[in-house]
Design a protein around this motif. Structure first.
Motif, PDB file in Angstrom:
ATOM      1  N   GLY A   1       0.787  -1.225   0.000  1.00 49.90           N
ATOM      2  CA  GLY A   1       0.000   0.000   0.000  1.00 49.90           C
ATOM      3  C   GLY A   1       0.819   1.275   0.000  1.00 49.90           C
ATOM      4  N   ARG A   2       2.146   1.157   0.015  1.00 48.78           N
ATOM      5  CA  ARG A   2       3.010   2.334  -0.032  1.00 48.78           C
ATOM      6  C   ARG A   2       3.837   2.309  -1.314  1.00 48.78           C
ATOM      7  NH1 ARG A   2       7.082   2.698   4.247  1.00 48.78           N
ATOM      8  NH2 ARG A   2       7.608   4.577   3.066  1.00 48.78           N
ATOM      9  N   PHE A   3       4.049   3.481  -1.902  1.00 47.03           N
ATOM     10  CA  PHE A   3       4.766   3.559  -3.171  1.00 47.03           C
ATOM     11  C   PHE A   3       5.826   4.656  -3.106  1.00 47.03           C
ATOM     12  CE2 PHE A   3       0.496   2.010  -3.950  1.00 47.03           C
ATOM     13  CZ  PHE A   3       0.753   0.812  -4.587  1.00 47.03           C
ATOM     14  N   THR A   4       6.974   4.348  -3.688  1.00 47.95           N
ATOM     15  CA  THR A   4       8.079   5.288  -3.765  1.00 47.95           C
ATOM     16  C   THR A   4       8.371   5.539  -5.240  1.00 47.95           C
ATOM     17  OG1 THR A   4       9.053   4.511  -1.694  1.00 47.95           O
ATOM     18  CG2 THR A   4      10.500   5.680  -3.215  1.00 47.95           C
ATOM     19  N   PHE A   5       8.382   6.803  -5.621  1.00 48.73           N
ATOM     20  CA  PHE A   5       8.588   7.175  -7.022  1.00 48.73           C
ATOM     21  C   PHE A   5      10.052   7.564  -7.218  1.00 48.73           C
ATOM     22  CE2 PHE A   5       4.245   7.975  -5.747  1.00 48.73           C
ATOM     23  CZ  PHE A   5       3.534   7.291  -6.725  1.00 48.73           C
ATOM     24  N   PHE A   6      10.636   7.093  -8.320  1.00 47.02           N
ATOM     25  CA  PHE A   6      12.045   7.367  -8.575  1.00 47.02           C
ATOM     26  C   PHE A   6      12.274   7.471 -10.083  1.00 47.02           C
ATOM     27  CE2 PHE A   6      11.753   2.852  -9.153  1.00 47.02           C
ATOM     28  CZ  PHE A   6      12.812   2.477  -9.973  1.00 47.02           C
ATOM     29  N   ASP A   7      13.531   7.693 -10.458  1.00 50.49           N
ATOM     30  CA  ASP A   7      13.946   7.829 -11.855  1.00 50.49           C
ATOM     31  C   ASP A   7      13.296   9.061 -12.493  1.00 50.49           C
ATOM     32  OD1 ASP A   7      15.053   7.497 -14.312  1.00 50.49           O
ATOM     33  OD2 ASP A   7      14.474   5.398 -14.551  1.00 50.49           O
ATOM     34  N   TRP A   8      13.856  10.237 -12.179  1.00 49.91           N
ATOM     35  CA  TRP A   8      13.276  11.515 -12.583  1.00 49.91           C
ATOM     36  C   TRP A   8      13.940  12.103 -13.823  1.00 49.91           C
ATOM     37  CZ3 TRP A   8       8.872  12.683 -10.129  1.00 49.91           C
ATOM     38  CH2 TRP A   8       8.628  12.050  -8.904  1.00 49.91           C
ATOM     39  N   GLY A   9      14.663  11.305 -14.574  1.00 53.23           N
ATOM     40  CA  GLY A   9      15.422  11.820 -15.709  1.00 53.23           C
ATOM     41  C   GLY A   9      14.588  12.336 -16.863  1.00 53.23           C
ATOM     42  N   ASP A  10      13.307  11.950 -16.942  1.00 49.04           N
ATOM     43  CA  ASP A  10      12.430  12.423 -18.018  1.00 49.04           C
ATOM     44  C   ASP A  10      11.543  13.581 -17.578  1.00 49.04           C
ATOM     45  OD1 ASP A  10      13.473  10.411 -19.549  1.00 49.04           O
ATOM     46  OD2 ASP A  10      11.710   9.125 -19.482  1.00 49.04           O
TER      47      ASP A  10
END
Length: 335
Positions: A228-237
């Motif tokens: 139920g928890r999400f971590t957002f990553f990879d911001w190169g775009d």
């Protein structure tokens, strides 16, 4: 250090890709920086390195301690902002992102902790429930709302600006510079421009300010540290643009996986946090349609962020992929 450690290199579908990792001096400097930063945290790399080379990134997994791991990422010049942005996001929205172990913003380097399994791996292990995407999109919308006050600061970090009012200019530049478009496709896109201007006006009329558009949210770009928890990553775009432009990619990926019947629930889950600003559900749904189209511009733009010399042929230079994204502007929104 370098000669003592086994290394597994993955070049994916780009066997001839050229990245800075292929330069001994650069590679040595990067590994020395990693070793120094790890030592500052009482850590030391051990075991083989797993190296993933793509035209748009160098990613190295290093084992540390008892079963732990860290990830070194180097971005190309056009995506160098990602390291500094990653560090800033950890201060602004720590509940939604990774906190880097170390960052060298000037060189576009980041050392990241292991943040748990990717959503793609969780879904593969099962159960593959589309309702997972509903909560993911709610949390992503919360992240974007929290970042509304920081749009200018993100641009100051080098995050490309693609604000709603500026999107016609972004479109003009992308069309003019793309060498993969045929004359007929270019003419069709030029004919679309008046409608694109109206879409921007419709979106601006909603009154929601520009924020961070990840531009590529999908199951391989999201970590699941706990159910139920999400971590957002990879911001190169990423771009600073209308937040709703982000909905295009996760919606498309979910439709590919589950079929179009999942879209109404995903749409409403994403829009739910925005109703707290006094907007009606009807107005939000209406605005999501032009944003669906305009999200293609962020994808088209991202294909230009490659290492110099990374692509030896036009097929790898990004133009064909960027052209496909531009032509998606012609597609009717599914929402």
């Amino acid at each position: 250090m370098e000669g003592e450690v086994a290394e597994v290199v993955d070049r994916g579908r780009h066997p001839d890709v050229v990245t800075p990792w292929d330069q001994q001096e650069w590679r040595t400097a990067a590994l020395e920086w990693v070793a120094g930063e790890l030592a500052a945290h009482g850590l030391r790399a051990c075991g083989p390195r797993r190296v993933r080379l793509r035209p748009w990134s160098v990613l190295v997994r290093l084992a540390v301690g008892e079963g732990g791991a860290v990830w070194f990422k180097a971005s190309p010049p056009a995506g160098r902002f990602e390291a500094g942005l990653t560090e800033a996001l950890a201060g602004w929205v720590p509940e939604h992102v990774l906190k880097p172990v170390a960052v060298d913003a000037g060189r576009g380097w980041a050392l990241l902790p292991d943040g748990g399994p990717r959503l793609a791996d969780v879904l593969e292990a099962g159960p593959d429930d589309p309702r997972i995407w509903e909560e993911l999109l709610r949390q992503y919308a919360d992240l974007q709302r929290s970042l509304l006050p920081y749009a200018g600061e993100m641009e100051a970090l080098g995050v490309p600006g693609a604000r709603t009012a500026a999107l016609p200019g972004v479109f003009d530049q992308l069309v003019a510079e793309n060498g993969a478009l045929t004359d007929a496709e270019r003419a069709t896109l030029h004919g679309l421009r008046p409608r694109l201007v109206r879409w921007c006006e419709e979106l601006a009329a909603l009154g929601i300010a520009d924020s961070l558009d990840h531009a590529d949210v999908h199951a391989k770009q999201v970590l699941v540290p706990a159910p139920g928890r999400f971590t957002f990553f990879d911001w190169g775009d990423a771009n600073v643009s209308h937040p709703f432009c982000s909905f295009l990619v996760p919606a498309q990926r979910a439709v590919e996986r589950y079929g179009p019947e999942v879209l109404p629930r995903l749409r409403d889950a994403y829009l739910e946090p925005w109703t707290g600003d006094g907007h009606t559900a009807r107005d939000l749904r209406r605005a999501l349609r032009p944003a669906w189209r305009l999200g293609a511009l962020g994808r088209a733009r991202a294909w230009g962020r490659l290492f110099p010399g990374a692509a030896s042929t036009t097929a790898l230079a990004g133009d064909p992929q960027s052209a496909r994204s531009l032509l998606q502007l012609l597609d009717e929104p599914l929402v």
